[in-house]
Write an enzyme that holds these catalytic residues in place. Structure first.
Site, short mmCIF file in Angstrom:
data_model
loop_
_atom_site.label_atom_id
_atom_site.label_comp_id
_atom_site.label_asym_id
_atom_site.label_seq_id
_atom_site.Cartn_x
_atom_site.Cartn_y
_atom_site.Cartn_z
N GLN A 89 133.92 -14.14 28.47
CA GLN A 89 133.66 -12.72 28.22
C GLN A 89 133.40 -11.99 29.54
O GLN A 89 132.58 -12.42 30.34
CB GLN A 89 132.44 -12.56 27.30
CG GLN A 89 132.18 -11.11 26.91
CD GLN A 89 130.98 -10.96 25.97
OE1 GLN A 89 130.27 -11.92 25.67
NE2 GLN A 89 130.75 -9.74 25.53
N HIS A 95 133.57 -7.09 21.42
CA HIS A 95 134.92 -6.62 21.12
C HIS A 95 135.74 -7.77 20.57
O HIS A 95 135.55 -8.92 20.96
CB HIS A 95 135.59 -6.02 22.35
CG HIS A 95 135.60 -6.91 23.56
ND1 HIS A 95 134.48 -7.08 24.36
CD2 HIS A 95 136.57 -7.69 24.11
CE1 HIS A 95 134.77 -7.92 25.35
NE2 HIS A 95 136.02 -8.31 25.20
P1 AMP Z 1 136.88 -10.04 27.67
O1 AMP Z 1 137.34 -10.95 28.78
O2 AMP Z 1 136.95 -10.68 26.33
O3 AMP Z 1 135.52 -9.43 27.97
O4 AMP Z 1 137.94 -8.88 27.61
C1 AMP Z 1 137.81 -7.64 28.23
C2 AMP Z 1 139.12 -6.92 28.04
O5 AMP Z 1 138.92 -5.56 28.32
C3 AMP Z 1 140.25 -7.41 28.96
O6 AMP Z 1 141.34 -7.87 28.15
C4 AMP Z 1 140.61 -6.16 29.78
O7 AMP Z 1 141.99 -6.06 30.03
C5 AMP Z 1 140.11 -5.05 28.88
N1 AMP Z 1 139.76 -3.80 29.54
C6 AMP Z 1 138.91 -3.62 30.59
N2 AMP Z 1 138.79 -2.32 30.89
C7 AMP Z 1 139.58 -1.65 30.02
C8 AMP Z 1 139.88 -0.27 29.81
N3 AMP Z 1 139.35 0.70 30.57
N4 AMP Z 1 140.73 0.06 28.81
C9 AMP Z 1 141.28 -0.89 28.04
N5 AMP Z 1 141.03 -2.21 28.17
C10 AMP Z 1 140.19 -2.59 29.15
#
Ligand code: AMP
Length: 118
Positions: A89, A95
């Site tokens: 994460q 999410h």
């Molecule tokens: P996690 O590693 O499960 O915390 O996933 C975080 C996700 O958020 C990643 O897939 C990123 O590509 C996505 N992410 C980060 N910043 C943004 C943003 N501003 N808009 C859309 N997705 C984002």
């Protein structure tokens, strides 16, 4: 305040898919599949382990709606939540990743690889 709370407040823009009073769905900025949506509660919970279980029923309904809206309900999709550091994460705001639009592989989690992850 997490980056996702800034998206909820409108401080940071997003490519929105669906929204209601409690939840928001938007396209991941770095998609790992032809369709890669992030689904969040507007209220900030650190992750799945910290979420109030009572909101998960409504969140499930919302996730179903997003999948249907994108035409993924029949063909299928993958739903993932990374929980904590070992879970990979990066954004500490609960999410779910909704992935679809192709037949997704599972190679990185196959039986033969499992010894590498324990
Ligand atoms: P996690 O590693 O499960 O915390 O996933 C975080 C996700 O958020 C990643 O897939 C990123 O590509 C996505 N992410 C980060 N910043 C943004 C943003 N501003 N808009 C859309 N997705 C984002």
């Amino acid at each position: 305040m997490t980056i996702f709370s800034k998206i909820v407040s409108g401080e940071i823009p997003c490519n929105k898919v669906l929204e209601n009073e409690d939840f928001l769905a938007f396209h991941d900025i770095n998609p790992k599949a032809p369709i890669h949506i992030l689904i969040i509660p507007k209220r900030e919970y650190k992750n799945f382990q910290e979420v109030d279980p009572k909101i998960m029923a409504d969140m499930t309904i919302f996730i179903h709606q997003v999948a249907k809206l994108l035409g993924l309900d029949e063909g299928g999709y993958r739903l993932i939540t990374n929980n904590g550091e070992d879970g990979g994460q990066e954004v500490m705001h609960l999410h779910f990743h909704l992935l679809g639009g192709a037949k997704l592989s599972w190679s990185h989690l196959s039986d033969s690889d499992s010894k590498n992850f324990i």
